[in-house]
Design a protein around this motif. Structure first.
Motif, PDB file in Angstrom:
ATOM      1  N   VAL A 322     -38.036  76.063  -8.670  1.00 52.11           N
ATOM      2  CA  VAL A 322     -38.213  74.842  -7.866  1.00 52.11           C
ATOM      3  C   VAL A 322     -38.966  73.790  -8.677  1.00 52.11           C
ATOM      4  CG1 VAL A 322     -39.366  73.873  -5.839  1.00 52.11           C
ATOM      5  CG2 VAL A 322     -38.074  76.015  -5.642  1.00 52.11           C
ATOM      6  N   ASN A 323     -40.000  74.205  -9.384  1.00 47.59           N
ATOM      7  CA  ASN A 323     -40.836  73.258 -10.120  1.00 47.59           C
ATOM      8  C   ASN A 323     -40.242  72.812 -11.451  1.00 47.59           C
ATOM      9  OD1 ASN A 323     -43.576  72.880  -8.638  1.00 47.59           O
ATOM     10  ND2 ASN A 323     -43.199  75.079  -8.472  1.00 47.59           N
ATOM     11  N   TYR A 325     -36.678  73.144 -12.335  1.00 48.73           N
ATOM     12  CA  TYR A 325     -35.269  72.739 -12.332  1.00 48.73           C
ATOM     13  C   TYR A 325     -34.829  71.973 -11.096  1.00 48.73           C
ATOM     14  CZ  TYR A 325     -35.381  76.084 -16.135  1.00 48.73           C
ATOM     15  OH  TYR A 325     -35.691  76.734 -17.294  1.00 48.73           O
ATOM     16  N   ASN A 326     -35.658  71.939 -10.066  1.00 50.17           N
ATOM     17  CA  ASN A 326     -35.355  71.189  -8.836  1.00 50.17           C
ATOM     18  C   ASN A 326     -33.923  71.445  -8.335  1.00 50.17           C
ATOM     19  OD1 ASN A 326     -35.913  69.397  -6.737  1.00 50.17           O
ATOM     20  ND2 ASN A 326     -35.122  67.640  -7.884  1.00 50.17           N
ATOM     21  N   ASN A 328     -30.640  72.402  -5.956  1.00 51.23           N
ATOM     22  CA  ASN A 328     -30.198  72.258  -4.554  1.00 51.23           C
ATOM     23  C   ASN A 328     -29.790  73.611  -3.982  1.00 51.23           C
ATOM     24  OD1 ASN A 328     -28.955  69.714  -6.243  1.00 51.23           O
ATOM     25  ND2 ASN A 328     -29.964  69.085  -4.352  1.00 51.23           N
TER      26      ASN A 328
END
Length: 564
Positions: A322-323, A325-326, A328
């Protein structure tokens, strides 16, 4: 995208009749009656409280009033109680195929670009790769290629099991056997891992000592870290060799061990939210909900001895992803039997809130079975190692035809890959399937060799003739010609279905059907000696068909041999 074109034409006809609704068109399952069909008269009838027969007849008549009706259709008929059947014109078919030819992406549906993170639930370090590891690699690689092809970004992680109990077991063996680090070889790991696994199942005391070694390794014990690094190096080099043979690649070669540096941050955040609970000395996260109809055990975050488990490192991996590669979407490609584990992890991460805007999916798959319907084994009952499987498949393919033994080694390796991959990917991933080596090695039937033989055969024709045009005219010359062209127009449906359902078997199915029709076309239409205009049209059609086949085979990670 002929379906999109037909939907727009029918939507206009429905609107002109006073029905302002979205309309769907499907490929007919009765090609002897029509090419495409719309049954939305039933849906409209419910919404407008009218008879579907009246609506269907009204819309059909409105279609026939179109000024350009003959551009779209040969025939449109209404069949009671509510079906609009369409036979499309040759001009429309060729116009839509030309759009595919002129677009480097085959005029596929456009998507809004998103980021998909793929976790392949990789093999355990120190353990030789066997048949059980095959589907993660094959299905995961194909899904990655499909997602990229549709237009999205992917980040893939092999995600090795490199810090679990099996490492503690092998370290114990190394110590007990009195080996130096340089004595740790692949051959030793192949022997030590199964030996220690058997001992630990029979001896609780040794199993607990191995568990303690694992815990001390995780805590940073320098001696164990040095042994672990050597085990990792030897094992991963071999894993990479086999994945390279399978043409499977990853952006990241991470594993459980990489998540440990994030555990303090994760623990801090979970404690702030009061999500970590004490339970008999362990730390757990309750994940059950009131509407659960079956037992949902908590996720064990930390054992009573302080060791961490898969659930912990999976949460730590989510934190990193999450931090960094962000994404979906985060997709996990593993055995179906890990479903409960991922349900626990997904629920824990949602309670945490870190994935509230991220779609988490466990894409489970069934097992590869032998002819007895049980997991694929050697005759002695051992699990088949992948190197052994490759050898068996190569020998089986060579045995199907005398001249196969004269093929180049590179081409034989391509065939081995095609046999294994097409056998696997033609199945719905959730289903178990029987891997019949001789059946799947045959050039006849629904097999990799049949598909590749079709391509090579058509390519030989194309190499013997000179294509001089790049545009289709408005003619279709016979039924075999028309059937092939209509199948080409199904491409978008199969690609998007495979993508949306995360099931590569839709593409394998399409490839096989296209090859069948291509062979029928070839058998009934002899190009040599034809008048030049007709020959050029068919050469263009076959050139495009083979271009499409090559691209689709690439989505299954199947290459083309130089000859067969």
């Amino acid at each position: 995208m002929i379906l999109k074109t037909l939907k727009e034409v029918l939507k206009e006809a429905f609107n002109n009749c006073g029905y302002n609704e979205d309309i769907n068109v499907i490929v007919s399952n009765r090609p002897d009656l029509c090419d495409y069909q719309c049954d939305d008269a039933f849906k409209i009838a419910k919404l407008y409280h009218k008879n579907p027969i009246l609506i269907g007849e009204e819309v059909t008549n409105k279609l026939k009033e179109l000024d350009n009706f003959n551009f779209y259709f040969k025939e449109v008929t209404f069949v009671k109680p509510g079906f609009i059947n369409m036979v499309v014109s040759d001009e429309l078919i060729n116009n839509e195929i030309q759009k595919m030819m002129d677009d480097e992406h085959f005029n596929l549906e456009k998507v809004k670009k998103e980021t998909y993170f793929l976790d392949y639930g990789g093999p355990n370090v120190a353990k030789p790769l066997h048949v059980g590891h095959l589907r993660t690699a094959i299905i995961g690689e194909s899904l990655k290629r499909i997602i990229n092809f549709v237009g999205h970004k992917t980040v893939s992680d092999v995600h090795l099991g490199d810090y679990g109990l099996q490492i503690g077991e092998v370290i114990y063996a190394v110590k007990e056997d009195g080996l130096s680090i340089d004595d740790i070889t692949l051959e030793y790991l192949d022997e030590a891992y199964p030996r220690m696994s058997k001992i630990c199942k029979e001896n609780e005391e040794i199993m607990q000592r191995c568990a303690l070694i694992t815990k001390e390794l995780q805590d940073g014990n320098k001696e164990y870290q040095e042994i672990w690094k050597k085990i990792y190096e030897v094992s991963v080099n071999d894993i990479k060799r086999i994945y390279e043979y399978l043409d499977v690649s990853f952006d990241l070669w991470e594993g459980e061990s990489d998540g440990y540096k994030y555990i303090p941050n994760v623990t801090e955040e979970l404690n702030k939210l009061n999500l970590l609970k004490d339970s008999e000395g362990a730390k757990i996260i309750e994940v059950k909900t009131e509407d659960d109809k079956k037992e949902m055990p908590p996720l064990i975050y930390q054992k009573s001895n302080g060791a961490y488990l898969y659930g912990t490192t999976d949460l730590a991996a989510i934190y990193e992803r999450v931090n960094e590669y962000n994404p979906n979407h985060i997709l996990y490609i593993t055995d179906l039997r890990q479903g409960l584990h991922f349900e626990q992890v997904f629920r824990a991460s949602k309670k945490w809130g870190i994935t509230k805007d991220i779609n988490l999916e466990h894409l489970g798959y069934g097992t590869v079975n032998g002819s007895d319907g049980k997991p694929f084994k050697t005759r002695s009952g051992d699990t088949v190692k992948l190197d052994g499987l490759f050898k068996q498949v190569k020998e089986a393919f060579i045995s199907t035809k005398e001249t196969n033994k004269d093929m180049k080694d590179e081409d034989l390796d391509i065939l081995v890959n095609a046999i294994i991959k097409f056998a696997d990917l033609q199945n719905n991933r959730e289903k178990d399937y029987i891997f019949d080596i001789l059946k799947f090695s045959n050039v006849v039937g629904k097999t990799g060799p049949y598909i590749l033989y079709t391509y090579v055969r058509i390519n030989k024709i194309l190499n013997n003739e000179k294509l001089q045009i790049n545009k289709l005219n408005n003619e279709i010359y016979n039924k075999f010609d028309r059937d092939l062209r209509l199948k080409l127009l199904d491409l978008n449906t199969y690609i998007m279905t495979a993508f949306n359902e995360r099931r590569p078997h839709h593409i394998a199915e399409y490839i096989y059907d296209l090859c069948v029709l291509c062979n029928i076309f070839y058998q009934n239409n002899h190009i040599t000696g034809l008048e030049e205009d007709k020959k050029q049209q068919w050469l263009l059609l076959l050139t495009f068909t083979n271009k499409l086949l090559k691209e689709l085979l690439n989505l299954l990670a199947i290459k083309i041999p130089s000859e067969m």
